[in-house]
Design an enzyme around this catalytic site. Structure first.
Site, short mmCIF file in Angstrom:
data_model
loop_
_atom_site.label_atom_id
_atom_site.label_comp_id
_atom_site.label_asym_id
_atom_site.label_seq_id
_atom_site.Cartn_x
_atom_site.Cartn_y
_atom_site.Cartn_z
N ASN A 1 0.88 -1.17 0.00
CA ASN A 1 0.00 0.00 0.00
C ASN A 1 0.92 1.22 0.00
OD1 ASN A 1 -1.77 2.07 0.48
ND2 ASN A 1 -2.26 1.46 2.59
N TRP A 2 1.06 1.80 -1.17
CA TRP A 2 2.00 2.92 -1.30
C TRP A 2 1.49 4.18 -0.61
CZ3 TRP A 2 3.72 2.87 -7.19
CH2 TRP A 2 4.46 1.70 -7.43
N LYS A 3 0.21 4.20 -0.28
CA LYS A 3 -0.41 5.41 0.28
C LYS A 3 -0.11 6.59 -0.67
CE LYS A 3 -0.18 3.34 4.79
NZ LYS A 3 -0.23 3.51 6.23
N HIS B 1 -9.67 1.34 4.33
CA HIS B 1 -8.40 1.47 5.08
C HIS B 1 -8.66 2.39 6.28
CE1 HIS B 1 -4.36 2.69 6.20
NE2 HIS B 1 -3.96 1.56 5.64
N GLU C 1 -7.10 4.76 7.50
CA GLU C 1 -6.88 6.19 7.27
C GLU C 1 -8.10 6.82 6.61
OE1 GLU C 1 -3.07 5.75 5.33
OE2 GLU C 1 -2.23 5.11 7.26
N GLU D 1 -5.79 -4.79 10.28
CA GLU D 1 -4.74 -3.82 10.53
C GLU D 1 -5.06 -3.06 11.81
OE1 GLU D 1 -2.56 -2.60 6.68
OE2 GLU D 1 -4.38 -1.43 6.79
N GLY E 1 2.21 2.25 10.75
CA GLY E 1 3.18 3.34 10.63
C GLY E 1 3.84 3.71 11.94
N SER F 1 3.06 -2.16 10.28
CA SER F 1 4.51 -2.22 10.53
C SER F 1 5.12 -3.58 10.19
CB SER F 1 4.83 -1.83 11.97
OG SER F 1 4.44 -0.48 12.21
N GLY G 1 2.70 -1.17 4.27
CA GLY G 1 2.78 0.25 3.93
C GLY G 1 4.22 0.66 3.68
N GLY G 2 4.85 1.25 4.70
CA GLY G 2 6.18 1.83 4.56
C GLY G 2 7.19 0.91 3.89
P1 PGA Z 1 2.62 0.25 7.61
O1 PGA Z 1 1.18 0.52 6.93
O2 PGA Z 1 3.14 -1.05 7.07
O3 PGA Z 1 3.45 1.44 7.20
O4 PGA Z 1 2.39 0.19 9.09
C1 PGA Z 1 0.29 -0.53 6.72
C2 PGA Z 1 -0.99 -0.01 6.12
O5 PGA Z 1 -1.46 1.08 6.50
O6 PGA Z 1 -1.60 -0.64 5.23
#
Ligand code: PGA
Length: 253
Positions: free
Chosen positions: A16-18, A102, A104, A173, A179, A215, A236-237
């Site tokens: 997930n590149w966000k 998601h 967010e 999640e 994050g 994470s 994500g990251g």
């Molecule tokens: P993260 O994000 O791996 O940076 O914690 C995961 C996500 O939000 O899908």
């Protein structure tokens, strides 16, 4: 409840590149992924790019083993919905997946679980696989409410029935692990995955894949993937670094 050994799990590792990337950065990242994709073995790889870069993902990844998708979808087919992107538009760029709900988007855009379910329906209608995200906040967990909150988030999804559920992916999640560098322990993650699996099984959809996210990195992936009800990761990251992302996929035993 684990899946039957006669049906081996097909792991899915999804980035997930966000809201990260540029044409130049994505070109480098995607070429690194394509070059190393064989390291993932049988694990299915996917990246969810920002909408403007889906054309780039489509052009770069067509004919490779890596699939791609979007991070959100409209519930509407077409019309006066400025800024929205329909499922059919995502299908035009050969997306296989779309993230729905998601945390967010739930937190920053007020997406309700009913809306998230409607987005999943829109995605299914265009032949995409929705990846429906659920997860509790730290306050929910500390109050002993994690399963209750996740159960409420799942209800409108479970109500879609076995056929729809069998054509989607769920992602657990925990908001407190996204994050933050703080991952759920494999046992904490498995406890929730087992809870979700039981809810799916009750609807006749025990085989639906359940990803863990929050994470995830190469250093913690193997222990998570060893859990019986974790079928992959939403990353994500660490998905922004080709080597790290491929190392996560290569952690599947
Ligand atoms: P993260 O994000 O791996 O940076 O914690 C995961 C996500 O939000 O899908």
């Amino acid at each position: 409840m684990s899946q039957t050994p006669s049906q081996p799990r097909k792991f899915l590792v999804m980035g997930n590149w966000k809201m990260h990337g540029s044409l130049a950065d994505n070109a480098a990242l995607l070429s690194g992924l394509v070059a190393g994709a064989q390291r993932a073995g049988d694990v299915q790889l996917a990246v969810c790019a920002p909408a403007p870069y889906l054309d780039q993902a489509c052009r770069t990844l067509t004919g490779t083993a890596i699939t791609w998708g979007a991070q959100d979808v409209s519930v509407h087919d077409r019309g006066a919905y400025t800024g929205e992107v329909s499922a059919a538009m995502l299908a035009d760029f050969a997306c296989s997946w779309v993230l729905c709900g998601h945390s967010e988007r739930r937190a920053m855009h007020g997406e309700s679980s009913a809306l998230v379910a409607a987005k999943a329906v829109a995605a299914l209608g265009a032949g995409l696989t929705p990846v429906v995200c659920v997860g509790e906040t730290l306050a929910d967990r500390d109050a002993g409410q994690a399963e209750c909150v996740i159960g409420d988030q799942l209800d409108p999804i479970l109500a879609l029935g076995a056929d729809a559920l069998s054509r989607m992916v769920l992602a657990y999640e925990p908001v407190w692990a996204i994050g933050t560098g703080r991952t759920a322990t494999p046992e904490q993650a498995q406890a929730v995955h087992g809870f979700i699996r039981a809810a799916l099984a009750k609807q006749g959809a025990a085989q639906t894949r359940i990803l863990y996210g929050g994470s995830v990195k190469a250093a913690n992936a193997a222990a998570l993937f060893a859990q019986p009800d974790i079928d992959g990761a939403l990353v994500g990251g660490a998905s922004l670094i080709a080597d790290e992302f491929l190392n996560i996929a290569a952690s599947v035993a």
